[in-house]
Write a protein that holds these residues in place. Structure first.
Motif, short mmCIF file in Angstrom:
data_model
loop_
_atom_site.label_atom_id
_atom_site.label_comp_id
_atom_site.label_asym_id
_atom_site.label_seq_id
_atom_site.Cartn_x
_atom_site.Cartn_y
_atom_site.Cartn_z
N ASP A 36 0.91 -1.20 0.00
CA ASP A 36 0.24 0.21 0.18
C ASP A 36 0.78 1.17 0.16
O ASP A 36 0.72 2.29 -0.55
N MET A 37 2.00 1.25 0.73
CA MET A 37 2.85 2.39 0.64
C MET A 37 3.40 2.69 -0.64
O MET A 37 3.64 3.64 -0.77
N LEU A 38 3.83 1.43 -1.07
CA LEU A 38 4.46 1.46 -2.53
C LEU A 38 3.43 2.31 -3.37
O LEU A 38 3.81 2.94 -4.27
N ASN A 39 2.28 1.60 -3.43
CA ASN A 39 1.22 2.26 -4.15
C ASN A 39 1.02 3.64 -4.24
O ASN A 39 1.03 4.47 -4.99
N SER A 40 1.18 3.96 -2.78
CA SER A 40 0.76 5.56 -2.41
C SER A 40 1.95 6.35 -2.92
O SER A 40 1.83 7.62 -3.49
N ALA A 41 3.11 5.72 -2.91
CA ALA A 41 4.22 6.35 -3.12
C ALA A 41 4.46 6.61 -4.76
O ALA A 41 4.70 7.80 -5.27
N THR A 42 4.01 5.69 -5.51
CA THR A 42 3.85 5.70 -6.93
C THR A 42 2.98 6.81 -7.26
O THR A 42 3.35 7.61 -8.36
N VAL A 43 1.66 6.78 -6.82
CA VAL A 43 0.68 7.60 -7.19
C VAL A 43 1.39 9.27 -6.92
O VAL A 43 1.23 10.21 -7.66
N LYS A 44 2.11 9.41 -5.68
CA LYS A 44 2.52 10.81 -5.54
C LYS A 44 3.63 11.17 -6.51
O LYS A 44 3.90 12.14 -6.88
N LEU A 45 4.57 9.92 -6.98
CA LEU A 45 5.50 10.28 -7.61
C LEU A 45 5.07 10.81 -9.18
O LEU A 45 5.34 11.80 -9.54
N ASN A 46 3.96 9.98 -9.47
CA ASN A 46 3.28 10.31 -10.80
C ASN A 46 2.71 11.88 -10.63
O ASN A 46 2.94 12.73 -11.63
N SER A 47 2.09 12.13 -9.68
CA SER A 47 1.39 13.54 -9.33
C SER A 47 2.50 14.34 -9.28
O SER A 47 2.43 15.53 -10.11
N CYS A 48 3.60 14.02 -8.82
CA CYS A 48 4.87 15.05 -8.80
C CYS A 48 5.45 15.07 -10.23
O CYS A 48 5.70 16.32 -10.59
N LEU A 49 5.61 14.11 -10.99
CA LEU A 49 6.09 14.34 -12.39
C LEU A 49 5.25 14.97 -13.03
O LEU A 49 5.63 16.18 -13.98
N THR A 50 3.77 15.04 -12.94
CA THR A 50 2.73 15.87 -13.83
C THR A 50 3.30 17.17 -13.25
O THR A 50 3.00 18.35 -14.22
N ASP A 51 3.38 17.45 -12.11
CA ASP A 51 3.37 18.98 -11.56
C ASP A 51 4.83 19.54 -11.96
O ASP A 51 4.60 20.90 -12.48
N LYS A 52 5.65 18.67 -12.11
CA LYS A 52 6.84 19.16 -12.55
C LYS A 52 6.64 19.61 -14.26
O LYS A 52 7.33 20.48 -14.55
N SER A 53 6.21 18.70 -14.97
CA SER A 53 5.89 19.11 -16.35
C SER A 53 5.20 20.31 -16.43
O SER A 53 5.68 21.21 -17.30
N ALA A 54 4.36 20.45 -15.74
CA ALA A 54 3.20 21.70 -15.61
C ALA A 54 4.15 22.85 -15.42
O ALA A 54 3.99 24.06 -15.90
#
Length: 284
Positions: A36-54
């Protein structure tokens, strides 16, 4: 991340053979929590990557805006400089135009003053001539002004006998009065013009109307010079024949008007221009 899952699974398999059910359940719960922690970290990572691109896109947009603002600012600075230059040139041009207008106004005023003085001289001359010739019949002699020029027109019957050019004794008295006025104004020059009607003439002495008109003019000039002392250099003798009539030659009255001798006071343009020059010098 996959390696961690594989290692974890292998460890569970190995442990199942050597751990109790309670321990296994604890390990399984812990593995689920880790997942669960891994999944949560993956979601946050993807969100961070999206925010970074924006954010990167936003930064690029801001850079473009900054570059555009710099260009606009420089353009405004250049425009301001050009406007300042134009304003300076415009002010100089306006000042030159105003100065030119002032000069033209001065020239116009000077010309008007000169014309006024010239008109005053003309009026004084007309007044003097009319005063000297006031007792004569208006049909025999006329004094008038046309376009600033003074004319004294003397009828043919007063000066000459028909078809002749010798001045009569009666006419000499008239010419004496004209000479008195002219001699009192040494700064004027004049022309004596002979005019005839259109009836042709030819005899042993006169060839035609041109000849008659010129001889009549020279006769008047000689009387003014020899009998009354008018300086010859101030006079011009001219014949106009029948080509400048005052009236129709179809009637005897009209022909009588056309037979005349005219004294024309010549406008002295050099004096007029001197008046203008003197006025300009006084205004400086």
């Amino acid at each position: 991340m996959k390696k961690i899952l594989i290692v974890g699974a292998s460890a569970l398999l190995m442990l199942t053979s050597c751990v109790s059910k309670k321990e296994y359940a604890a390990l399984e719960a812990r593995q689920k929590e880790t997942q669960d922690m891994l999944n949560s970290a993956t979601v946050k990572l993807n969100s961070c990557l999206t925010d970074k691109s924006a954010a990167e896109a936003r930064v690029e947009s801001l850079r473009d805006q900054i570059a555009s603002l710099k260009e606009n600012n420089q353009a405004l600075i250049n425009t301001q400089g050009n406007l300042t230059t134009l304003s300076t040139k415009g002010a100089e041009s306006l000042e030159k135009s105003l100065e030119s207008l002032r000069e033209k106004d001065l020239q116009i005023k000077t010309m008007r003053d000169a014309i006024t003085r010239k008109d005053s001289v003309t009026l004084a001359l007309v007044t003097s001539l009319k005063g000297a010739l006031g007792d004569l019949n208006d049909q025999d002699i006329e004094v008038n002004v046309e376009k600033g020029v003074v004319y004294v027109s003397i009828s043919d019957k007063l000066l000459f006998k028909s078809g002749q050019y010798n001045v009569t004794d009666q006419a000499k008295a008239v010419l004496g009065k004209v000479a008195t006025v002219v001699k009192a104004k040494p700064d004027i020059e004049f022309m004596v013009e002979g005019h005839t009607d259109d009836r042709s003439i030819s005899n042993a002495v006169l060839q035609d109307n041109w000849d008659l008109s010129v001889k009549r003019a020279t006769s008047v000039v000689r009387i003014l010079q020899n009998d009354f002392g008018v300086p010859p250099e101030r006079m011009v003798a001219a014949g106009r024949s029948s080509y400048i009539p005052l009236a129709s030659n179809e009637t005897s009255e009209g022909r009588a008007r056309n037979r005349r001798t005219r004294i024309v006071v010549l406008p002295k343009l050099d004096q007029f221009y001197k008046m203008v020059e003197d006025g300009m010098k006084k205004a400086e």
